[in-house]
Design a protein around this motif. Structure first.
Motif, mmCIF file in Angstrom:
data_model
loop_
_atom_site.group_PDB
_atom_site.id
_atom_site.type_symbol
_atom_site.label_atom_id
_atom_site.label_comp_id
_atom_site.label_asym_id
_atom_site.label_seq_id
_atom_site.Cartn_x
_atom_site.Cartn_y
_atom_site.Cartn_z
ATOM 1 N N VAL A 37 7.495 11.040 3.603
ATOM 2 C CA VAL A 37 7.665 10.153 2.450
ATOM 3 C C VAL A 37 7.714 8.693 2.885
ATOM 4 C CG1 VAL A 37 8.817 9.901 0.225
ATOM 5 C CG2 VAL A 37 9.049 12.022 1.476
ATOM 6 N N ASP A 38 6.703 8.306 3.642
ATOM 7 C CA ASP A 38 6.598 6.913 4.044
ATOM 8 C C ASP A 38 5.728 6.164 3.026
ATOM 9 O OD1 ASP A 38 7.148 4.738 5.549
ATOM 10 O OD2 ASP A 38 6.283 5.509 7.413
ATOM 11 N N PHE A 39 6.062 4.908 2.836
ATOM 12 C CA PHE A 39 5.353 4.074 1.856
ATOM 13 C C PHE A 39 4.616 2.965 2.593
ATOM 14 C CE2 PHE A 39 7.144 5.159 -2.387
ATOM 15 C CZ PHE A 39 8.052 6.131 -1.973
ATOM 16 N N ASP A 40 3.350 2.739 2.220
ATOM 17 C CA ASP A 40 2.656 1.569 2.751
ATOM 18 C C ASP A 40 3.339 0.315 2.211
ATOM 19 O OD1 ASP A 40 0.898 3.231 4.040
ATOM 20 O OD2 ASP A 40 -0.681 3.066 2.533
ATOM 21 N N ASN A 41 3.136 -0.793 2.920
ATOM 22 C CA ASN A 41 3.733 -2.056 2.504
ATOM 23 C C ASN A 41 2.806 -2.726 1.476
ATOM 24 O OD1 ASN A 41 4.494 -4.744 2.263
ATOM 25 N ND2 ASN A 41 5.132 -4.907 4.407
ATOM 26 N N PHE A 42 3.169 -2.565 0.200
ATOM 27 C CA PHE A 42 2.257 -3.012 -0.860
ATOM 28 C C PHE A 42 2.212 -4.533 -0.994
ATOM 29 C CE2 PHE A 42 3.583 1.317 -2.469
ATOM 30 C CZ PHE A 42 2.497 1.933 -1.894
#
Ligand SMILES: *Cc1c(COP(=O)(O)O)cnc(C)c1O
Length: 468
Positions: A241-246
Motif C-alpha cells: 500500500v505504497d503511494f506515489d508522490n502526486f
C-alpha cells in the motif's frame, strides 16, 4: 405463458420471502461460516426438459452448492482486497435487480437511470473530496476502470501525433511509464493493443518503498526528448500500500506532456480520513482515476467507477462511441453512457452506491476506513511482537505484508498459508515481495473487529507452532 413461469409469478411473494430469510441467515451467521472449503461438487444434474420451477431450483442450490459457499464477504476474509456489503448497499443492489433498468439510456428520454448514475458520481466526488472537473461512470471492477481510463489515454496519445487510433488503429509504439503497476493495468495494456511489453519501468524509491522515484521519472521523461507518454501511477500498491508522490508528479506534469492515470482502486479511500488523506495530496490533478466500489466502499460485486477529466470528454466519446448511437457535435448534448464506456447495456450499478452513500455519509466511511486501518495496525503489532513472523514492509494503511522469520522458513511459507486458510477462520493470499515469499492480509471489510483480529492471530500462532 409457460406453466412454471406462471406458477412462480403467482408465488413470487413466498419465493422472495424464502430468499429474504435465507439472506438473513447467511448474513447473520457470517462470523461462523468458514472462509475456505476444499470442496467437491457432485455431478451437475443437467438441464431438465421441463424445468423445476423456482422453489425446486432453490432447493437444489441449497442442497448441493450453498453449503460450499465461503464467507468471503465476512470479516476475516483478508485475501486479495475483498470488501463485504453494507446493509444499505444490499438494499440498493436488490432493488437494482428488481427494477432491472438498462443504464445506457439517453438522459431525458423517459428513463432516469443515467441520472441516478450521475447523482452517485457526484456523491462519490464529495466523498473523495475531488473537484467536479471529473466525469464519471460505473463499470464492473477496477480492471475495467483501468481499461476505460487507459483507452482514453490511448486516444489522447494518438491525437498528440495527429492520429485517430480509435478509427485507424495503432501503428506507433506508445510509451507507457510506471513503477509498480497493478496486474490489471498491465492486462489492460495488452487488451488495448498498447502491448504489455512496452512498459518503461521507472525506479522505485529505495529500501522498502514501491512508490515511484520522481527523480528517475524525470530522467526517463528527458530521455523521451519531448515525446508524449502515458504515466500509470499508484494510490496504494497491493503488497505494501505504497503511494506515489502526486505533488511531485503534478510538478512534472506542468513541464512535460503526458497523460496521468492513477490507479486508486482501494487507496483512494484514504481520502475519507483526515489522518490518511495526505497520502493522496495532489491526486486531483490527474487526467484519470480508477476506484473500486466492491472493495472499501463495501458494495456487492461487480462495482467500480472511473473518473476522467471533463476536458477529455471528446476523446472519451471518440474512444467509446457506439456506431448505432452517433453523437452530434458536443457528445454531452445528446448524452448517453453508450458513448463513454466499454459496455452498452448495463445494470443500474449506481444504485447500491447511491444507497450506501446516502445511508452512511462521510462520517460512516471515515469510520469504516479508520476501523480497517486500526485492525491492520493491530495485526501488524502482533507480527512485530511475535518472533515467528517478520513484517516485509511497514504497515502503511490497510495491508499487512509479512513472512515467517528466518531464511530457513521460506519453504514453510506456503504450507503455513495453506494450513491457515484451511482452518476456515481466516483467508490470506500469497505474494512475493523483494524476492521473498510472503503473505498479504488486506483489511477492507466494514465488519472486522478486534475479536476477529484475536481469532486470526490465535490461528496464526497455533499453526506456526505446529509447522515450524
Ligand atoms: C483490485 C485491484 C484492481 C483490479 O480490480 P478488480 O475489481 O478486481 O477488477 C486494480 N488495481 C488495484 C490497485 C487493485 O487493488
Amino acid at each position: 405463458m409457460y406453466q412454471h413461469l406462471h406458477t412462480d409469478f403467482g408465488e413470487l411473494d413466498s419465493l422472495l420471502e424464502q430468499v429474504k430469510e435465507q439472506a438473513g441467515n447467511y448474513l447473520g451467521d457470517l462470523h461462523n461460516r468458514p472462509v475456505s472449503t476444499t470442496f467437491e461438487v457432485d455431478d451437475i444434474p443437467g438441464l431438465s426438459e421441463e424445468g423445476l420451477g423456482a422453489a425446486k431450483a432453490l432447493e437444489q442450490f441449497n442442497s448441493r452448492l450453498e453449503p460450499l459457499i465461503v464467507a468471503s464477504s465476512g470479516p476475516r476474509y483478508l485475501g486479495f482486497v475483498t470488501g463485504g456489503s453494507t446493509p444499505a448497499s444490499i438494499a440498493g443492489d436488490w432493488l437494482a435487480t428488481i427494477y432491472d433498468q438498462n443504464t445506457q439510456a439517453v438522459k431525458g428520454e423517459g428513463d432516469i437511470s443515467a441520472v441516478i448514475e450521475q447523482e452517485a458520481v457526484k456523491l462519490l466526488l464529495a466523498l473523495f473530496d475531488l473537484p467536479s472537473d471529473f466525469f464519471g461512470g460505473f463499470v464492473t471492477g477496477a480492471t475495467m476502470s483501468n481499461f476505460t481510463c487507459l483507452a482514453v489515454a490511448r486516444q489522447w496519445y494518438g491525437r498528440q501525433l495527429g492520429k485517430d487510433y480509435a478509427r485507424d488503429g495503432i501503428r506507433d509504439k506508445v510509451h507507457v511509464l510506471t513503477a509498480t503497476p497493478h496486474s490489471s493495468s498491465v492486462k489492460s495494456l495488452a487488451m488495448l493493443g498498447l502491448g504489455s511489453r512496452n512498459i518503461l519501468k521507472v525506479d522505485t524509491l529505495g529500501g522498502n518503498r514501491e512508490a515511484i522515484d520522481p527523480d528517475d521519472l524525470e530522467k526517463r521523461i528527458l530521455e523521451l526528448e519531448g515525446a508524449p507518454f502515458i504515466l500509470i501511477s499508484s494510490a496504494g500498491t497491493v503488497n505494501t500500500v505504497d503511494f506515489d508522490n502526486f505533488e511531485a508528479i503534478g510538478k512534472l506534469r506542468k513541464k512535460h506532456n503526458f497523460w496521468w492515470h492513477i490507479d486508486a482502486a482501494f487507496g483512494g479511500f484514504a481520502a475519507c480520513s483526515p489522518e490518511y488523506e495526505h497520502l493522496l495530496k495532489g491526486w486531483e490533478d490527474a487526467d484519470s482515476i480508477t476506484i473500486d466500489c466492491h472493495k472499501w466502499l463495501n458494495v456487492p460485486y461487480e462495482n467500480a467507477f472511473f473518473l476522467v477529466r471533463k476536458e477529455h470528454n471528446l476523446l472519451q466519446a471518440e474512444t467509446f462511441q457506439n456506431s448505432n448511437a452517433p453523437y452530434l457535435g458536443d457528445p454531452m448534448e445528446n448524452f448517453s453512457y453508450l458513448n463513454f464506456l466499454p459496455e452498452n447495456s448495463r445494470r443500474l450499478r449506481a444504485l447500491p452506491v447511491w444507497f450506501t452513500l446516502m445511508a452512511y455519509g462521510k462520517k460512516g466511511y471515515r469510520h469504516i476506513v479508520e476501523n480497517s486501518v486500526e485492525m491492520t495496525l493491530l495485526m501488524g503489532d502482533f507480527i512485530v511482537q511475535n518472533p515467528k513472523f517478520d513484517l516485509l514492509a511497514p504497515v502503511r494503511l490497510n495491508t499487512v505484508c509479512f513472512t515467517l522469520s528466518g531464511e530457513e522458513n521460506q519453504e514453510n511459507v506456503r504450507p503455513f498459508l495453506t494450513a491457515l486458510n484451511r482452518s476456515g477462520k481466516v483467508f490470506m493470499t500469497p505474494t512475493v515481495y523483494q524476492g521473498k515469499k510472503g503473505i498479504r492480509a488486506a483489511f477492507v471489510n466494514w465488519m472486522t473487529s478486534k475479536e476477529d483480529v484475536t481469532i486470526i492471530t490465535e490461528q496464526m500462532d497455533r499453526i506456526a507452532e505446529e509447522i515450524l
